[in-house]
Write a protein that holds these residues in place. Sequence first.
Motif, PDB file in Angstrom:
ATOM      1  N   GLU A 117       0.836  -1.191   0.000  1.00 38.82           N
ATOM      2  CA  GLU A 117       0.000   0.000   0.000  1.00 38.82           C
ATOM      3  C   GLU A 117       0.877   1.249   0.000  1.00 38.82           C
ATOM      4  O   GLU A 117       1.754   1.411   0.846  1.00 38.82           O
ATOM      5  N   PRO A 118       0.663   2.155  -0.960  1.00 40.90           N
ATOM      6  CA  PRO A 118       1.483   3.367  -1.004  1.00 40.90           C
ATOM      7  C   PRO A 118       1.132   4.297   0.149  1.00 40.90           C
ATOM      8  O   PRO A 118       0.029   4.252   0.688  1.00 40.90           O
ATOM      9  N   GLU A 119       2.090   5.121   0.507  1.00 43.65           N
ATOM     10  CA  GLU A 119       1.846   6.076   1.565  1.00 43.65           C
ATOM     11  C   GLU A 119       0.839   7.107   1.083  1.00 43.65           C
ATOM     12  O   GLU A 119       0.839   7.487  -0.072  1.00 43.65           O
ATOM     13  N   ASN A 120       0.013   7.575   2.020  1.00 42.59           N
ATOM     14  CA  ASN A 120      -0.934   8.594   1.612  1.00 42.59           C
ATOM     15  C   ASN A 120      -0.304   9.978   1.743  1.00 42.59           C
ATOM     16  O   ASN A 120       0.784  10.144   2.307  1.00 42.59           O
ATOM     17  N   GLU A 121      -0.967  10.988   1.220  1.00 40.28           N
ATOM     18  CA  GLU A 121      -0.422  12.339   1.183  1.00 40.28           C
ATOM     19  C   GLU A 121      -0.165  12.884   2.576  1.00 40.28           C
ATOM     20  O   GLU A 121       0.832  13.569   2.802  1.00 40.28           O
ATOM     21  N   LEU A 122      -1.049  12.589   3.509  1.00 42.18           N
ATOM     22  CA  LEU A 122      -0.900  13.106   4.868  1.00 42.18           C
ATOM     23  C   LEU A 122       0.369  12.574   5.524  1.00 42.18           C
ATOM     24  O   LEU A 122       1.106  13.319   6.164  1.00 42.18           O
ATOM     25  N   THR A 123       0.661  11.303   5.321  1.00 38.57           N
ATOM     26  CA  THR A 123       1.870  10.711   5.889  1.00 38.57           C
ATOM     27  C   THR A 123       3.115  11.350   5.290  1.00 38.57           C
ATOM     28  O   THR A 123       4.055  11.712   6.014  1.00 38.57           O
ATOM     29  N   SER A 126       3.529  14.893   6.543  1.00 39.13           N
ATOM     30  CA  SER A 126       3.979  14.891   7.939  1.00 39.13           C
ATOM     31  C   SER A 126       5.477  14.615   8.037  1.00 39.13           C
ATOM     32  O   SER A 126       6.188  15.240   8.821  1.00 39.13           O
ATOM     33  N   GLU A 127       5.951  13.678   7.218  1.00 43.01           N
ATOM     34  CA  GLU A 127       7.384  13.377   7.216  1.00 43.01           C
ATOM     35  C   GLU A 127       8.198  14.572   6.725  1.00 43.01           C
ATOM     36  O   GLU A 127       9.248  14.889   7.289  1.00 43.01           O
ATOM     37  N   ILE A 128       7.711  15.249   5.688  1.00 40.38           N
ATOM     38  CA  ILE A 128       8.408  16.443   5.180  1.00 40.38           C
ATOM     39  C   ILE A 128       8.447  17.523   6.246  1.00 40.38           C
ATOM     40  O   ILE A 128       9.485  18.161   6.469  1.00 40.38           O
ATOM     41  N   ARG A 129       7.331  17.738   6.941  1.00 43.96           N
ATOM     42  CA  ARG A 129       7.278  18.740   8.016  1.00 43.96           C
ATOM     43  C   ARG A 129       8.291  18.416   9.112  1.00 43.96           C
ATOM     44  O   ARG A 129       9.025  19.291   9.577  1.00 43.96           O
ATOM     45  N   ASP A 130       8.352  17.154   9.497  1.00 47.42           N
ATOM     46  CA  ASP A 130       9.279  16.760  10.552  1.00 47.42           C
ATOM     47  C   ASP A 130      10.730  16.943  10.116  1.00 47.42           C
ATOM     48  O   ASP A 130      11.562  17.415  10.905  1.00 47.42           O
TER      49      ASP A 130
END
Length: 148
Positions: A117-123, A126-130
């Motif tokens: 399952e591909p990662e969704n946009e929110l995930t 969130s990783e980019i923000r972190d």
Amino acid sequence: MLKGFKEFILRGNVIELAVAVVIGAAFTAVVNSIVANLINPLIAALFRADSLDNALVISIPTLDGQTADVRIGAVLGSILTFAIVAAVVYFVFVLPMNHLKERAAAKRQAGTPDADEPENELTVLSEIRDLLAERRGAESVSSGTHSE
């Protein structure tokens, strides 16, 4: 104006829809061939007709003295074609997709991530923000401690 058109065409859902239409047309040709060349002759053999379109024909006299043919066999052929298409779509596409969705839901409930399952946009966001927050923190520490 062309930029907007290009963005519209390159959207994922437009491309997917175009692919679905092309696949649907090809699939329709296959099903029509199966019905016309396999099923219709078998059913027509039961009614001793050369095709299902000519089986179960009822001639009705018209007001002008001619006759009108009601082709019940042709209607049955269309219904049969629809039933075959619906069955194939269900067993080839819907049933396996429902099975995959149920399996993915069970994995999510168990807490194990689905590798397919591909990662969704929110995930991803969130990783980019972190990562950006970590980078800003590292830059402020390195630039703020050496100012005297």
